[in-house]
Design a protein around this motif. Structure first.
Motif, PDB file in Angstrom:
ATOM      1  N   UNK A  60       0.853  -1.181   0.000  1.00 52.89           N
ATOM      2  CA  UNK A  60       0.000   0.000   0.000  1.00 52.89           C
ATOM      3  C   UNK A  60       0.897   1.242   0.000  1.00 52.89           C
ATOM      4  N   UNK A  61       0.461   2.283  -0.682  1.00 54.04           N
ATOM      5  CA  UNK A  61       1.230   3.529  -0.754  1.00 54.04           C
ATOM      6  C   UNK A  61       0.449   4.644  -0.072  1.00 54.04           C
ATOM      7  N   UNK A  62       1.164   5.445   0.705  1.00 52.74           N
ATOM      8  CA  UNK A  62       0.529   6.577   1.379  1.00 52.74           C
ATOM      9  C   UNK A  62       1.584   7.649   1.614  1.00 52.74           C
ATOM     10  N   UNK A  63       1.135   8.826   1.984  1.00 56.89           N
ATOM     11  CA  UNK A  63       2.027   9.924   2.335  1.00 56.89           C
ATOM     12  C   UNK A  63       1.702  10.371   3.748  1.00 56.89           C
ATOM     13  N   UNK A  64       2.721  10.449   4.585  1.00 58.55           N
ATOM     14  CA  UNK A  64       2.578  10.989   5.932  1.00 58.55           C
ATOM     15  C   UNK A  64       3.076  12.422   5.883  1.00 58.55           C
ATOM     16  N   UNK A 103       2.568  -6.150  17.373  1.00 55.99           N
ATOM     17  CA  UNK A 103       1.522  -5.234  17.833  1.00 55.99           C
ATOM     18  C   UNK A 103       0.698  -4.772  16.637  1.00 55.99           C
ATOM     19  N   UNK A 104      -0.615  -4.693  16.821  1.00 58.57           N
ATOM     20  CA  UNK A 104      -1.457  -4.270  15.702  1.00 58.57           C
ATOM     21  C   UNK A 104      -1.666  -2.751  15.646  1.00 58.57           C
ATOM     22  N   UNK A 105      -1.063  -2.009  16.582  1.00 59.22           N
ATOM     23  CA  UNK A 105      -1.197  -0.548  16.601  1.00 59.22           C
ATOM     24  C   UNK A 105       0.180   0.082  16.753  1.00 59.22           C
ATOM     25  N   UNK A 106       0.436   1.114  15.972  1.00 55.70           N
ATOM     26  CA  UNK A 106       1.678   1.867  16.101  1.00 55.70           C
ATOM     27  C   UNK A 106       1.367   3.351  15.980  1.00 55.70           C
ATOM     28  N   UNK A 107       1.769   4.131  16.971  1.00 48.75           N
ATOM     29  CA  UNK A 107       1.621   5.586  16.962  1.00 48.75           C
ATOM     30  C   UNK A 107       2.992   6.201  16.725  1.00 48.75           C
ATOM     31  N   UNK A 108       3.047   7.224  15.890  1.00 52.03           N
ATOM     32  CA  UNK A 108       4.319   7.884  15.615  1.00 52.03           C
ATOM     33  C   UNK A 108       4.097   9.304  15.127  1.00 52.03           C
ATOM     34  N   UNK A 109       5.114  10.124  15.338  1.00 52.01           N
ATOM     35  CA  UNK A 109       5.115  11.508  14.869  1.00 52.01           C
ATOM     36  C   UNK A 109       6.048  11.576  13.677  1.00 52.01           C
ATOM     37  N   UNK A 110       5.656  12.347  12.702  1.00 53.98           N
ATOM     38  CA  UNK A 110       6.472  12.473  11.498  1.00 53.98           C
ATOM     39  C   UNK A 110       7.066  13.868  11.416  1.00 53.98           C
ATOM     40  N   UNK A 111       8.344  13.931  11.141  1.00 58.34           N
ATOM     41  CA  UNK A 111       9.030  15.203  10.905  1.00 58.34           C
ATOM     42  C   UNK A 111       9.310  15.295   9.411  1.00 58.34           C
ATOM     43  N   UNK A 112       8.673  16.229   8.765  1.00 64.08           N
ATOM     44  CA  UNK A 112       8.778  16.330   7.312  1.00 64.08           C
ATOM     45  C   UNK A 112       7.761  15.402   6.669  1.00 64.08           C
ATOM     46  N   UNK A 113       7.379  15.700   5.463  1.00 62.82           N
ATOM     47  CA  UNK A 113       6.429  14.844   4.745  1.00 62.82           C
ATOM     48  C   UNK A 113       7.187  13.711   4.065  1.00 62.82           C
ATOM     49  N   UNK A 114       6.621  12.502   4.147  1.00 65.44           N
ATOM     50  CA  UNK A 114       7.310  11.327   3.630  1.00 65.44           C
ATOM     51  C   UNK A 114       6.327  10.436   2.878  1.00 65.44           C
ATOM     52  N   UNK A 115       6.671  10.087   1.641  1.00 66.98           N
ATOM     53  CA  UNK A 115       5.912   9.081   0.915  1.00 66.98           C
ATOM     54  C   UNK A 115       6.388   7.728   1.417  1.00 66.98           C
ATOM     55  N   UNK A 116       5.441   6.847   1.685  1.00 68.05           N
ATOM     56  CA  UNK A 116       5.801   5.552   2.271  1.00 68.05           C
ATOM     57  C   UNK A 116       5.126   4.396   1.557  1.00 68.05           C
ATOM     58  N   UNK A 117       5.746   3.258   1.716  1.00 68.54           N
ATOM     59  CA  UNK A 117       5.214   1.994   1.238  1.00 68.54           C
ATOM     60  C   UNK A 117       4.963   1.146   2.479  1.00 68.54           C
ATOM     61  N   UNK A 118       3.752   0.658   2.603  1.00 69.93           N
ATOM     62  CA  UNK A 118       3.416  -0.214   3.727  1.00 69.93           C
ATOM     63  C   UNK A 118       3.192  -1.613   3.163  1.00 69.93           C
ATOM     64  N   UNK A 119       3.929  -2.565   3.693  1.00 68.12           N
ATOM     65  CA  UNK A 119       3.754  -3.950   3.296  1.00 68.12           C
ATOM     66  C   UNK A 119       3.060  -4.703   4.425  1.00 68.12           C
ATOM     67  N   UNK A 120       2.114  -5.540   4.052  1.00 70.09           N
ATOM     68  CA  UNK A 120       1.385  -6.355   5.026  1.00 70.09           C
ATOM     69  C   UNK A 120       1.439  -7.808   4.578  1.00 70.09           C
ATOM     70  N   UNK A 121       1.651  -8.697   5.544  1.00 69.86           N
ATOM     71  CA  UNK A 121       1.686 -10.124   5.231  1.00 69.86           C
ATOM     72  C   UNK A 121       1.144 -10.900   6.424  1.00 69.86           C
ATOM     73  N   UNK A 122       0.833 -12.138   6.172  1.00 68.31           N
ATOM     74  CA  UNK A 122       0.323 -13.022   7.218  1.00 68.31           C
ATOM     75  C   UNK A 122       1.476 -13.623   8.001  1.00 68.31           C
TER      76      UNK A 122
END
Length: 144
Positions: A60-64, A103-122
Motif C-alpha cells: 500500500x502507498x501513502x504519504x505521511x 503489535x497491531x497498533x503503532x503511533x508515531x510523529x512524522x518530521x517532514x512529509x514522507x511518501x511511504x510503502x506499507x507492506x502487510x503479510x500473514x
C-alpha cells in the motif's frame, strides 16, 4: 422426488442463514479494527484491504505529512496477527511490528512529509490465508 426437493430446500435455507452470519462476522472485525482509531485520532477514511495467501505481500502507498501524529492499525478478518512494515520510497525500513511483538497498533510523529510503502503479510506460523486490513488515523500537532 419429494424427499430430494425437501433436502434441497433445507440446504438452501441453511446456506442463507449461515452466510449472512459469516458476512456480519467479517464486518464486525472491520468495525473492531477501525474502532482502534479513536479520538483524538481521526481515520483518513481509506481502509486498505487485501486477501492474502501463503507468502503473498500486500503493498500500500501513502504519504505521511509533517506536523501530524499518526496511528497505523493492522487487523485480520480472523483476529490473527498481520505483520506490517513501513518503508520510505528508497526501501529504508522505518518500522516493522514484527520487531515489536506483532503489535497491531503503532503511533508515531512524522518530521517532514514522507511518501511511504506499507507492506502487510500473514504470519505463516499461524495461518496460510486471510484478509489483511490496514487503517491509518492522524491528529494534527500544530497548535497543540
Amino acid at each position: 422426488m419429494k424427499k430430494g426437493l425437501f433436502l434441497s430446500f433445507l440446504l438452501v435455507l441453511a446456506s442463507s442463514i449461515m452466510l449472512p452470519g459469516q458476512a456480519n462476522s467479517q464486518e464486525e472485525k472491520v468495525e473492531t479494527c477501525e474502532g482502534l482509531i479513536q479520538a483524538p485520532f481521526i481515520s483518513n477514511g481509506q481502509p486498505f484491504r487485501a486477501f492474502l495467501t501463503g507468502d503473498e505481500v500486500a503493498e500500500f502507498h501513502t504519504t505521511f505529512l509533517n506536523g501530524s501524529m499518526y496511528r497505523v492499525v493492522a487487523c485480520s478478518g480472523k483476529n490473527e496477527p498481520i505483520i506490517f512494515s513501513i518503508y520510505d520510497t528508497n526501501r529504508n525500513l522505518l518500522f516493522s511490528n514484527d520487531e515489536h511483538n506483532k503489535s497491531n497498533v503503532w503511533d508515531f510523529k512524522i518530521d517532514g512529509s514522507v511518501e511511504c510503502i506499507i507492506e502487510a503479510r500473514l504470519d505463516k506460523k499461524i495461518t496460510t490465508s486471510g484478509m489483511a486490513l490496514l487503517y491509518i488515523g492522524f491528529k494534527n500537532l500544530e497548535g497543540n
